[in-house]
Design an enzyme around this catalytic site. Structure first.
Site, short mmCIF file in Angstrom:
data_model
loop_
_atom_site.label_atom_id
_atom_site.label_comp_id
_atom_site.label_asym_id
_atom_site.label_seq_id
_atom_site.Cartn_x
_atom_site.Cartn_y
_atom_site.Cartn_z
N ILE A 34 -0.09 7.49 -0.53
CA ILE A 34 -0.44 7.89 0.84
C ILE A 34 -0.94 6.71 1.68
CG2 ILE A 34 -0.83 10.30 0.26
CD1 ILE A 34 -3.89 9.65 0.49
N HIS A 102 -2.25 3.60 -13.91
CA HIS A 102 -1.08 3.92 -13.10
C HIS A 102 -0.32 2.65 -12.77
CE1 HIS A 102 -4.06 2.80 -10.05
NE2 HIS A 102 -3.05 2.61 -9.20
N HIS A 104 2.43 0.98 -9.69
CA HIS A 104 3.01 1.10 -8.36
C HIS A 104 4.50 0.78 -8.47
CE1 HIS A 104 -0.81 1.01 -5.98
NE2 HIS A 104 -1.24 0.54 -7.14
#
Length: 139
Positions: A34, A102, A104
Site C-alpha cells: 500500500i 517477507h 518485496h
C-alpha cells in the site's frame, strides 16, 4: 500458524486487517504494497510469524521464495517493467519496517532511482578470500 497479535502482517493474514490480496497457500500470503515504490509493488509474507530471515524456518523461507517467483511472473505480465528486484530486508539497518519475514516483489523502471543500486568497484582479493574462509567456517 504462530502469530503475533501486534503484527500488522499477522493481522492481514488472519483477515483482521484489510489488504489487496493476490495469492495464498498454506505457508505464504501475497498482497499489494500500500506504499508502493513503483506500480505493481507486491509483498510476499510468511504465514508463520518470524521477525526476519534469521528467525524464519526453512520451510517458510522456501514457500515465500516459490510464491515470490509466481508473483514476479504475474507482475511482469501485468505491468511490463524494465526489471524486477526481489528484496528481503533484515533489521532496522536494512530498512525493514515491519518485523515479520517477507519479501518485496519490486518492479523497476530504468531511471527510477531506487537507492538499493550501488556502483561496482573491485574489492581487495586477499580481504575477500579471508572473509570467504571465515564465513565458510561458520556454515
Amino acid at each position: 500458524m504462530n502469530k503475533d497479535a501486534g503484527c500488522i502482517f499477522c493481522r492481514i493474514i488472519s483477515g483482521e486487517a484489510t489488504s489487496f490480496s493476490l495469492y495464498e497457500d498454506s505457508l505464504s500470503f501475497a498482497i499489494m504494497d500500500i506504499n508502493p515504490f513503483n506500480h505493481g509493488h507486491a509483498l510476499v509474507l510468511s504465514k508463520r510469524h518470524a521477525a526476519n530471515l534469521h528467525d524464519a524456518d526453512a520451510e517458510s523461507v522456501a514457500a515465500v521464495a516459490v510464491t515470490a517467483k509466481k508473483i514476479a511472473a504475474a507482475v511482469q505480465d501485468a505491468v511490463q517493467p524494465d526489471g524486477i528486484n526481489i528484496v528481503q530486508a533484515n533489521g532496522r539497518g536494512a530498512a525493514q519496517s515491519v518485523l515479520h519475514y517477507h519479501v518485496h516483489v519490486l518492479p523497476r523502471r530504468l531511471g527510477d532511482h531506487a537507492e538499493m543500486n550501488w556502483s561496482l568497484s573491485p574489492g581487495d582479493p586477499d580481504s575477500i578470500a579471508r572473509l570467504a574462509a571465515d564465513i565458510r567456517a561458520r556454515l
